[in-house]
Enzyme design. Structure first.
Site, PDB file in Angstrom:
ATOM      1  N   SER A 279      47.183  14.931  42.298  1.00  0.00           N
ATOM      2  CA  SER A 279      46.299  14.693  43.425  1.00  0.00           C
ATOM      3  C   SER A 279      45.852  13.223  43.451  1.00  0.00           C
ATOM      4  O   SER A 279      46.680  12.327  43.637  1.00  0.00           O
ATOM      5  CB  SER A 279      45.117  15.660  43.364  1.00  0.00           C
ATOM      6  OG  SER A 279      44.394  15.663  44.569  1.00  0.00           O
ATOM      7  N   ASP A 302      51.680  16.751  43.545  1.00  0.00           N
ATOM      8  CA  ASP A 302      50.915  16.995  44.767  1.00  0.00           C
ATOM      9  C   ASP A 302      50.006  15.810  45.079  1.00  0.00           C
ATOM     10  O   ASP A 302      48.797  15.950  45.273  1.00  0.00           O
ATOM     11  CB  ASP A 302      50.105  18.288  44.647  1.00  0.00           C
ATOM     12  CG  ASP A 302      50.246  19.182  45.869  1.00  0.00           C
ATOM     13  OD1 ASP A 302      51.136  18.920  46.693  1.00  0.00           O
ATOM     14  OD2 ASP A 302      49.476  20.143  46.001  1.00  0.00           O
ATOM     15  N   HIS A 357      47.395  23.695  46.060  1.00  0.00           N
ATOM     16  CA  HIS A 357      47.071  22.427  45.400  1.00  0.00           C
ATOM     17  C   HIS A 357      46.597  22.655  43.961  1.00  0.00           C
ATOM     18  O   HIS A 357      46.841  21.837  43.086  1.00  0.00           O
ATOM     19  CB  HIS A 357      45.996  21.710  46.211  1.00  0.00           C
ATOM     20  CG  HIS A 357      45.804  20.273  45.838  1.00  0.00           C
ATOM     21  ND1 HIS A 357      46.847  19.378  45.700  1.00  0.00           N
ATOM     22  CD2 HIS A 357      44.668  19.556  45.584  1.00  0.00           C
ATOM     23  CE1 HIS A 357      46.377  18.188  45.380  1.00  0.00           C
ATOM     24  NE2 HIS A 357      45.059  18.265  45.294  1.00  0.00           N
TER      25      HIS A 357
END
Length: 435
Positions: A279, A302, A357
């Protein structure tokens, strides 16, 4: 993007409000487990040939110092102690602040749901490896901290890597700490238990730093862009500290753990280093590659690309592997990843079917189906299968670009998305206007 996101904040608030009722003590356990048919909850053990140890390093007690959890191959040991997944209650406070819920009640919920979990590694076990270890620096997501990706880190260590999971001090972690010098004597109490992380004899006091939320009317990019630059510097600093230890330079661990860091001398192959992150940590991977050529490649899990300046994309010269979830990405974010496409540098992308996620942090293994899916901590795919695919694809990519003499190349097809649970490239439809 955010570690749990706006939806999860809403979901946790619902659980928080419900938990204040009389019923919660009787039913929370059921929802936490999902159902009596749920799989056993816990962080999956590593699958590699090495036992895994871990320890914490803090070099320089100030906020400008380096702080990371180190995972490494270790000796077979009779030690049975495994570290708590969440090392201090203050991290629960930080998660509550991040999710904008009351600390008191959230502490009870988090402690009940997650307080008993352990990391599948041996704390401060002696280092042991039959060969020099390649090195990975790991960067956590927004609102996370150094221990929340242990399933990934212990797997890499079991496969022969030394992994430093950085705890960022840019106010993007839900909580972290450093020390400051005492200015006057503190009151003491006899027989008061001392924290194993305190360093009182050196005249230092612990100072907690919590997540810094956006202020009303504040634009996100300037803050996140500043943070991603600091995060990259912290990844580079962690590599520098490992380089010192590998060279036999005396270093001081402020935390004074029993681990003998001198055993790490000449243990690392610093010509084979990579950076991995999830992330916001995925953006940190790109920024770190741009700033430090010692990182030979990067794996972005991600990745949230928003914090990055467009100008850095053509300056990144190392191979990059994007491993995405099916439910998180959007056209604008993917288009920024595509700006890194290059005909002469290996840039790969795959998407894991049925993932969200939060299929990469450890939370996905520690909640049953009810709470896991309510809070978007679980997708439709078995979380252990998802992380196994991600780890194997990562190992294959690292072998290719760190030139490792391992057998990870048996997973090379995963790099190209050749598996029924993988999508080559992305599932996101890109319109010409987004490219």
């Amino acid at each position: 993007m955010s570690f749990n996101g706006e939806f999860v904040q809403i979901a946790v608030k619902r659980i928080y409000n419900w938990a204040k009722t009389e019923q919660w003590r009787y039913t929370l356990g059921f929802f936490a487990m999902g159902s009596s048919c749920s799989n056993h909850l816990g962080i999956p053990p590593p699958k590699g040939p090495n036992h895994v140890g871990c320890t914490d390093f803090m070099m320089d007690h100030t906020a400008q110092g380096s702080f990371f959890r180190l995972y490494y191959p270790c000796q077979e040991t009779e030690i049975t102690e495994k570290p708590d997944w969440v090392p201090n209650m203050e991290y629960f406070y930080g998660l509550a602040d991040f999710m904008k819920i009351n600390r008191t009640w959230s502490e009870k919920i988090f402690e009940y749901l997650f307080g008993s979990y352990k990391i599948p590694a041996y704390m401060d076990a002696p280092f042991k490896s039959s060969e020099k270890c390649p090195v990975v620096i790991f960067s956590h997501g927004l609102g996370a901290f150094r221990t929340l990706y242990s399933a990934i880190c212990v797997e890499l260590a079991s496969q022969g890597f030394i992994v430093a999971s950085v705890e960022h001090r840019d106010e993007s972690a839900s909580a972290t700490f450093y020390f400051h010098e005492k200015t006057e004597p503190e009151p003491t109490q006899e027989n008061q238990p001392k924290s194993p992380l305190a360093s009182d004899r050196d005249g230092l006091l612990r100072e907690w730093m919590y997540y810094r939320a956006l202020k009303h009317g504040e634009r996100e990019f300037p803050l996140r862009n500043k943070q991603v630059k600091q995060r990259a510097d912290e990844c580079i600093l962690a590599l520098d500290k490992l380089t010192q230890m590998n060279s036999g330079v005396a270093v001081q661990n402020v935390l004074q753990t029993p681990f003998d860091y001198t055993t790490l001398e000449n243990s690392m192959d610093l010509c084979r280093t990579a950076v991995i992150g999830h992330s916001f940590g995925g953006a940190t991977v790109i920024e770190s590659l741009c700033k430090e050529v010692k990182f030979k490649c990067g794996v972005a899990l991600d990745a949230w690309m928003v914090p990055l300046d467009d100008e850095i994309f053509p300056r990144v010269k190392q191979p990059i592997f994007f491993i995405n979830s099916e439910k998180f990405q959007w056209a604008g974010n993917i288009s920024r990843m595509k700006k890194l496409d290059c005909t002469v540098i290996d840039r790969k992308m795959i998407t894991i079917r049925g993932t969200v996620h939060q299929s990469f942090p450890d939370f996905t293994f520690l909640t049953g189906n009810w709470i896991g899916k309510l809070m978007k901590l679980k997708g439709e795919i078995d979380p252990e299968l998802a992380i196994d695919l991600s780890n194997k694809a990562t190992l294959a990519f690292l072998q290719r670009h760190l030139r490792l003499e391992k057998d990870f190349n048996r997973w090379d097809p995963l790099i190209d998305g050749k598996d029924e649970n993988l999508i080559p490239g992305t599932n996101v439809i890109l319109l010409p206007s987004s490219l």
